[in-house]
Design a protein around this motif. Structure first.
Motif, mmCIF file in Angstrom:
data_model
loop_
_atom_site.group_PDB
_atom_site.id
_atom_site.type_symbol
_atom_site.label_atom_id
_atom_site.label_comp_id
_atom_site.label_asym_id
_atom_site.label_seq_id
_atom_site.Cartn_x
_atom_site.Cartn_y
_atom_site.Cartn_z
ATOM 1 N N ILE A 118 0.864 -1.062 0.000
ATOM 2 C CA ILE A 118 0.042 -0.479 0.314
ATOM 3 C C ILE A 118 0.539 1.154 -0.401
ATOM 4 C CG2 ILE A 118 -2.024 1.530 1.379
ATOM 5 C CD1 ILE A 118 -2.764 -1.187 2.915
ATOM 6 N N ASP A 119 0.503 1.513 -1.508
ATOM 7 C CA ASP A 119 1.100 3.455 -0.946
ATOM 8 C C ASP A 119 0.835 4.343 -0.335
ATOM 9 O OD1 ASP A 119 3.061 5.138 -1.923
ATOM 10 O OD2 ASP A 119 3.022 4.694 -4.560
ATOM 11 N N THR A 120 1.361 5.020 0.247
ATOM 12 C CA THR A 120 0.486 6.337 1.190
ATOM 13 C C THR A 120 0.487 7.619 0.335
ATOM 14 O OG1 THR A 120 1.929 5.607 3.089
ATOM 15 C CG2 THR A 120 0.251 5.316 3.673
ATOM 16 N N ARG A 121 1.410 7.455 -0.837
ATOM 17 C CA ARG A 121 1.465 8.809 -0.943
ATOM 18 C C ARG A 121 0.757 9.816 -1.311
ATOM 19 N NH1 ARG A 121 7.108 7.414 -4.605
ATOM 20 N NH2 ARG A 121 5.603 5.589 -4.658
ATOM 21 N N PRO A 122 -0.465 9.218 -1.949
ATOM 22 C CA PRO A 122 -1.405 9.783 -2.990
ATOM 23 C C PRO A 122 -1.983 10.664 -1.492
ATOM 24 C CG PRO A 122 -1.154 7.631 -4.169
ATOM 25 C CD PRO A 122 -0.356 7.700 -3.511
ATOM 26 N N TRP A 123 -1.682 9.832 -0.837
ATOM 27 C CA TRP A 123 -3.470 10.301 0.094
ATOM 28 C C TRP A 123 -3.219 11.617 0.878
ATOM 29 C CZ3 TRP A 123 -7.618 7.791 1.387
ATOM 30 C CH2 TRP A 123 -8.200 6.487 1.210
ATOM 31 N N ILE A 124 -2.722 12.117 1.331
ATOM 32 C CA ILE A 124 -2.735 13.595 2.615
ATOM 33 C C ILE A 124 -2.147 14.369 1.488
ATOM 34 C CG2 ILE A 124 -1.602 14.812 3.570
ATOM 35 C CD1 ILE A 124 -1.000 12.343 5.682
ATOM 36 N N THR A 125 -3.882 15.192 1.106
ATOM 37 C CA THR A 125 -3.441 16.054 0.037
ATOM 38 C C THR A 125 -3.525 17.914 0.764
ATOM 39 O OG1 THR A 125 -6.523 16.395 0.260
ATOM 40 C CG2 THR A 125 -4.964 14.694 -1.638
ATOM 41 N N HIS A 126 -4.107 17.742 1.523
ATOM 42 C CA HIS A 126 -4.252 18.501 2.949
ATOM 43 C C HIS A 126 -3.942 18.764 3.595
ATOM 44 C CE1 HIS A 126 -7.282 19.417 -0.806
ATOM 45 N NE2 HIS A 126 -7.409 21.112 -0.095
ATOM 46 N N ARG A 127 -2.995 19.941 4.628
ATOM 47 C CA ARG A 127 -2.796 20.268 6.012
ATOM 48 C C ARG A 127 -2.950 21.112 6.327
ATOM 49 N NH1 ARG A 127 1.502 16.104 7.071
ATOM 50 N NH2 ARG A 127 2.076 15.226 5.502
ATOM 51 N N ALA A 128 -2.909 21.328 8.227
ATOM 52 C CA ALA A 128 -2.994 22.104 8.478
ATOM 53 C C ALA A 128 -2.053 22.215 10.054
ATOM 54 C CB ALA A 128 -4.716 23.064 9.047
ATOM 55 N N PRO A 129 -1.834 23.487 10.608
ATOM 56 C CA PRO A 129 -0.891 22.924 11.843
ATOM 57 C C PRO A 129 -2.648 22.978 13.358
ATOM 58 C CG PRO A 129 -0.013 25.244 10.766
ATOM 59 C CD PRO A 129 -1.274 24.301 9.921
ATOM 60 N N PHE A 130 -1.877 22.733 14.127
ATOM 61 C CA PHE A 130 -3.353 22.474 15.206
ATOM 62 C C PHE A 130 -3.880 23.836 15.147
ATOM 63 C CE2 PHE A 130 -4.934 21.980 19.436
ATOM 64 C CZ PHE A 130 -6.014 20.907 18.987
ATOM 65 N N GLU A 131 -3.385 25.076 14.750
ATOM 66 C CA GLU A 131 -3.328 26.533 15.336
ATOM 67 C C GLU A 131 -4.514 26.775 14.261
ATOM 68 O OE1 GLU A 131 -0.391 25.587 15.973
ATOM 69 O OE2 GLU A 131 -0.123 25.768 18.374
ATOM 70 N N GLN A 132 -3.920 26.216 13.572
ATOM 71 C CA GLN A 132 -5.179 26.520 12.290
ATOM 72 C C GLN A 132 -5.996 26.428 11.598
ATOM 73 O OE1 GLN A 132 -2.225 27.950 9.106
ATOM 74 N NE2 GLN A 132 -0.827 28.876 10.304
ATOM 75 N N MET A 133 -6.349 24.826 12.380
ATOM 76 C CA MET A 133 -7.482 24.390 11.642
ATOM 77 C C MET A 133 -8.809 25.046 11.453
ATOM 78 S SD MET A 133 -8.901 20.827 13.499
ATOM 79 C CE MET A 133 -10.609 21.501 13.517
ATOM 80 N N ILE A 134 -8.908 25.935 13.246
ATOM 81 C CA ILE A 134 -10.200 26.370 13.179
ATOM 82 C C ILE A 134 -10.443 26.188 11.958
ATOM 83 C CG2 ILE A 134 -11.862 27.677 13.575
ATOM 84 C CD1 ILE A 134 -10.774 26.635 16.472
ATOM 85 N N GLU A 135 -10.071 27.364 10.973
ATOM 86 C CA GLU A 135 -9.545 28.209 9.910
ATOM 87 C C GLU A 135 -9.807 27.512 8.568
ATOM 88 O OE1 GLU A 135 -6.607 30.804 9.918
ATOM 89 O OE2 GLU A 135 -6.365 31.789 7.984
ATOM 90 N N GLN A 136 -9.118 26.662 8.647
ATOM 91 C CA GLN A 136 -8.863 25.485 7.516
ATOM 92 C C GLN A 136 -9.980 25.027 7.282
ATOM 93 O OE1 GLN A 136 -5.425 25.118 5.288
ATOM 94 N NE2 GLN A 136 -4.743 27.099 6.307
ATOM 95 N N PHE A 137 -10.458 24.385 8.406
ATOM 96 C CA PHE A 137 -11.578 23.259 8.304
ATOM 97 C C PHE A 137 -12.662 23.156 7.052
ATOM 98 C CE2 PHE A 137 -14.897 20.119 9.311
ATOM 99 C CZ PHE A 137 -14.088 19.486 10.067
ATOM 100 N N PRO A 138 -13.496 24.728 7.218
ATOM 101 C CA PRO A 138 -14.430 24.947 6.226
ATOM 102 C C PRO A 138 -14.735 24.354 4.800
ATOM 103 C CG PRO A 138 -14.684 26.530 7.716
ATOM 104 C CD PRO A 138 -13.568 26.022 8.117
ATOM 105 N N GLY A 139 -13.508 24.593 4.430
ATOM 106 C CA GLY A 139 -12.274 24.695 3.303
ATOM 107 C C GLY A 139 -12.388 23.698 2.933
ATOM 108 N N TRP A 140 -12.729 22.259 3.753
ATOM 109 C CA TRP A 140 -12.641 20.959 3.398
ATOM 110 C C TRP A 140 -13.644 20.258 3.272
ATOM 111 C CZ3 TRP A 140 -9.346 20.274 8.676
ATOM 112 C CH2 TRP A 140 -7.321 20.350 8.640
ATOM 113 N N LEU A 141 -14.711 21.182 3.309
ATOM 114 C CA LEU A 141 -16.115 20.785 3.022
ATOM 115 C C LEU A 141 -16.161 20.806 1.793
ATOM 116 C CD1 LEU A 141 -17.916 21.842 5.651
ATOM 117 C CD2 LEU A 141 -17.435 19.204 5.619
#
Ligand SMILES: [Zn+2]
Ligand SMILES: [Zn+2]
Length: 338
Positions: free
Chosen positions: A302-325
């Motif tokens: 199993i190659d996990t390379r394609p999997w993670i498309t988006h990242r955020a530091p903990f402190e910025q999660m609240i700001e970024q989360f709506p965009g992930w929807l």
């Protein structure tokens, strides 16, 4: 310690809470390093999860580091990187007694039914920790999501070369594809969204794709020389799709519902009998599935390379989360870093 609560649908709050004061002899204290975000978290944010109580600390796809652990027979020690199996089971019910802790009659999923990993430290039963010396902390956070597909495929046990149809090329369907690839089955992916089909073909190397909008039965007949797929997995959680999935299966085949719908799935009995179909559901996964996924990622199957498309530091999660929807952002897996 830093903690993010989901106070109510649409409203996260970053705050300070007390660190765990101690832990039981069968538990470990761990530091959360990565949190994978999945459909369950997105639905909880949108207020579409029926059984979730607010406020709730989300986070069940966790890559963590052991801070402190008592004597144990698992060889676990401080500093080890582990994946968490977030399915907290009773150990005594009929399912638990028969080795099916994933469908314990009083199952509690960490981060869904109880507070989860969106905080710096948590305590977890030692037997729910799965260690790897090879996987990165990112990969360890992906294990739980990959277990969903692994459990489904390991239940249905495809043979190498058999035609296997995965309906729904969202994150859940992609986990089915990853596990099915490891089995050597001939995979066909079906979706209505051409972008998703392209992703499955280009990033996961799936050979055959069918757009459900375009005579799917005809195309499946062609691809399988008139036989139809002998295994069909529905990962849509869409009622119409689940009802139609009976039509795609070969005689003697297995149909597996990985996605879940809050409704009645119906089928025409003569069609069901004519094929002598096996219909299965698949829920969560077992400790064995966690070991299986870790082995497959370690070996490169199993190659996990394609999997993670988006990242955020903990402190910025609240700001970024709506965009992930937003489907326009084509999120496969967003990961929060701590
Ligand atoms: Zn999940
Ligand atoms: Zn149980």
């Amino acid at each position: 310690m830093k903690t993010i609560f989901l106070d109510q649908p649409g409203q996260f709050r970053l705050t300070e809470t007390q660190e765990p004061a101690g832990f039981a002899s069968d538990e470990a204290l761990v530091r959360v390093r990565r949190i994978g975000i999945c459909g369950t978290d997105l639905k909880a944010f949108e207020g579409k999860m029926p059984f979730i109580e607010y406020p709730r600390i989300l986070g069940h796809e966790l890559g963590v580091e052991i801070v402190e652990v008592g004597p144990n027979d698992r060889g676990l020690k401080a500093g080890d990187l582990v994946s968490i199996e977030p399915y907290l089971n009773c150990g005594t019910c009929i399912a638990c007694r028969r080795g099916k802790a994933n469908c314990c009659t009083s199952l509690k999923v960490l981060g869904v039914h109880t507070d989860g990993g969106m905080r710096e430290f948590i305590t977890v039963p030692v037997h729910k920790l799965h260690k790897s010396e090879k996987l990165t902390i990112d990969q360890l956070a992906l294990v739980e999501t990959l277990v969903i597909g692994a459990h489904a495929v390991r239940r249905a046990q495809p043979d190498p070369g058999e035609f296997l149809l995965v309906i729904g090329a969202g994150p859940i369907g992609l986990t089915v594809i990853e596990a099915a690839k490891a089995s050597g089955a001939e995979i066909i992916v079906m979706d209505i969204n051409q972008d998703r089909l392209n992703f499955a073909q280009q990033q996961l190397g799936v050979e055959h794709a069918v757009n459900v909008a375009n005579n799917p039965v005809e195309h499946l007949m062609e691809m399988t020389s008139g036989d139809m797929p002998t295994q069909v997995y529905d990962a849509t959680g869409n009622l119409q799709s689940m009802n139609r999935s009976f039509d795609y299966l070969a005689a003697g085949g297995k149909l597996v519902f990985v996605g879940l719908v809050k409704d009645d799935v119906t089928f025409h009995d003569p069609e069901f009998h004519r094929r002598e179909m096996t219909v299965m559901s698949s829920r969560n996964g077992t400790s064995d599935d966690f070991r299986w996924v870790i082995d497959k990622v370690e070996s490169g199957a199993i190659d996990t390379r394609p999997w993670i498309t988006h990242r955020a530091p903990f402190e910025q999660m609240i700001e970024q989360f709506p965009g992930w929807l937003d489907p326009a952002n084509r999120v496969i897996k967003a990961v929060v870093e701590l």
